[in-house]
Enzyme design. Structure first.
Site, PDB file in Angstrom:
ATOM      1  N   LYS A   1      23.217   1.509  35.316  1.00 53.47           N
ATOM      2  CA  LYS A   1      22.998   2.154  34.006  1.00 53.47           C
ATOM      3  C   LYS A   1      21.520   2.428  33.730  1.00 53.47           C
ATOM      4  CE  LYS A   1      25.294  -1.095  31.768  1.00 53.47           C
ATOM      5  NZ  LYS A   1      26.007  -1.801  32.856  1.00 53.47           N
ATOM      6  N   THR A   2      20.687   1.405  33.948  1.00 50.12           N
ATOM      7  CA  THR A   2      19.264   1.570  33.624  1.00 50.12           C
ATOM      8  C   THR A   2      18.608   2.623  34.506  1.00 50.12           C
ATOM      9  OG1 THR A   2      19.078  -0.697  32.808  1.00 50.12           O
ATOM     10  CG2 THR A   2      17.041   0.375  33.492  1.00 50.12           C
TER      11      THR A   2
ATOM     12  N   GLU B   1      21.934   3.703  27.199  1.00 50.55           N
ATOM     13  CA  GLU B   1      22.867   2.973  28.048  1.00 50.55           C
ATOM     14  C   GLU B   1      24.071   2.570  27.203  1.00 50.55           C
ATOM     15  OE1 GLU B   1      21.283  -0.183  30.470  1.00 50.55           O
ATOM     16  OE2 GLU B   1      19.343   0.822  30.618  1.00 50.55           O
TER      17      GLU B   1
END
Length: 459
Positions: A122-123, A166
């Site tokens: 996600k990051t 996110e």
């Protein structure tokens, strides 16, 4: 649920303001003239930054931090009703919102609200897409779960109708969101202290997809098993990416790996070659992350060449294969990986980075995760030449569930990989200095505070 009127700034208190997401949301509200206070258990660079910006920061959480001037309170998933500040807010009748509920309300204010979800990546993917959006001049507001150098932190305050964040599945947080575009990178077992099993996790991601409006977009990895399950009851537009060009709108072929382990590939759109994509980060998993970012960007109307240029400007985010430094012939890299699939991907990427022997210093994260994936952890860590285990980082947990790093080290050795366990960081650092050799690569890994080992060695 209490609704914030963003046109009427009020005093909001954050319990756990030092968290990577909470601090970003506090910064965003501060820019909108809200009065912000907050508390955390310890001082950090993020709390100092917020204090310098005008927030009233308390170190230590106690009832006295809350008074009648507080109009609303925001808390993280780690905060329980017995928390003194939480209890005080209830006593005073102060409206309360979870972090996810606040983030969902913020998303309503943007015409384009993008949520990047998945068990892993996600990051990185949010950061890649951030670089593209900024290269395209869209002036986005960005909330990312890491420190991204190009925005000088974890939050960027834009002035357009584009919001990027996110979207975490833990405690079903992302079900409080209001997205117009969802990205699903992967769906695997994790957070089994909350979810019952993989089917429960898949059902949560399906509900997340169903939050999209009919004219919304789902960008999804076609490598996920039965990926159509997530959108078959939705009317949203679907864009696929993956390594199989037969099932993916966006895919890749003709891979090349340079002497730093960074990938270059040919981008395919509907199985037609389009252009070369050069990444400045290693690992095949980052090929997939980049495909997701490019697919999302083009779907949003950004030209393909602009998207590819934006990807090329991404060189990493803190704690994601982050080169911490070199000293006396050794290279020290830090990575946030704390799930077996992430560990495998990171160690395979490290194998392409110049080194003699690969040392992995791993700090397991939570007893629940360690117990659930015990054998998988052992097998994943066996991709290193030498493994050193630190004690399990308990985070929110107190029950050890009968698992330990020492037992995990024994399991790794049984697979034929050299492995050691030490109860303190100081012992790990001493052992390393006595046993490593020039040219070795040391990779500190985990979601806790294991990064301190590499930083101490560099000092």
């Amino acid at each position: 649920m209490y609704q914030i009127d963003f046109n009427k700034p009020i005093h909001i208190h954050f319990i756990g303001i030092g968290g990577i997401s909470m601090s970003g949301l506090a910064e965003l509200l501060l820019s909108e003239n809200f009065k912000i206070s907050g508390s955390d258990n310890k001082e950090s660079a993020l709390t100092r930054q917020l204090s310098d910006a005008g927030c009233n920061i308390f170190i230590g959480q106690k009832a006295g931090n809350i008074d009648s001037s507080v109009d609303a309170c925001v808390y993280t998933a780690a905060i329980h009703p017995d928390n003194p500040e939480y209890a005080r807010c209830r006593e005073l009748g102060i409206p309360m919102l979870s972090r996810a509920e606040l983030l969902g309300q913020i998303m309503k204010n943007y015409r384009t609200a993008i949520g990047v979800s998945g068990t892993h990546g996600k990051t990185t993917t949010t950061s890649m897409l951030s670089e593209i959006l900024m290269s395209a001049g869209t002036d986005p507001t960005i909330s990312v779960g890491g420190m991204l150098p190009s925005i000088g932190g974890n939050m960027r305050i834009g002035h357009s109708e584009v919001f990027l964040t996110e979207a975490c599945e833990y405690t079903n947080s992302f079900l409080s969101f209001h997205p117009t575009m969802n990205i699903i990178l992967n769906v695997e077992e994790d957070h089994l202290d909350f979810f019952k099993d993989l089917d429960d996790i898949r059902a949560s991601f399906k509900k997340y997809t169903e939050l999209l409006p009919d004219d919304g977009y789902l960008v999804i990895n076609s490598g996920i098993e039965d990926y159509s399950y997530f959108y078959r009851d939705s009317n949203c537009n679907v864009i696929t990416f993956g390594l199989n060009p037969q099932t993916s709108n966006y895919s890749a072929t003709d891979f090349h790996i340079d002497n730093k382990g960074d990938y270059c590939y040919t981008l395919l759109y509907n199985n037609e070659e389009k252009c070369k994509v050069a990444l400045k980060v290693p690992g095949e998993h980052n090929v997939l992350n980049s495909l997701a970012a490019i697919a999302a960007a083009v779907t949003l109307g950004i030209k393909l060449d602009t998207a590819v240029k934006g990807i090329a400007s991404y060189s990493g985010v803190d704690r994601r294969f982050q080169i911490k430094g070199k000293c006396n012939g050794f290279t020290i890299i830090d990575d946030y990986a704390h799930h077996p699939a992430e560990i495998t991907a990171t160690l395979k990427a490290a194998q392409h980075y110049p080194h003699n022997k690969l040392w992995c210093i791993f700090q397991p994260h939570t007893y629940t995760r360690t117990k659930a994936f015990f054998q998988e952890f052992a097998e994943a860590l066996s991709h290193a030449d030498h493994v050193i285990l630190a004690d399990i980082y308990a985070a929110r947990e107190t029950d050890t569930l009968g698992v330990s790093s020492e037992a995990l080290s024994d399991a790794i050795r049984s697979l034929g990989t050299d492995s050691h366990y030490f109860p303190s960081f100081a012992e790990i650092e001493t052992f390393l200095k006595e046993n490593w050799n020039a040219g070795d690569l040391v990779l500190t890994m985990g979601a806790g505070d294991v990064v301190k080992i590499g930083e101490d060695l560099l000092k």
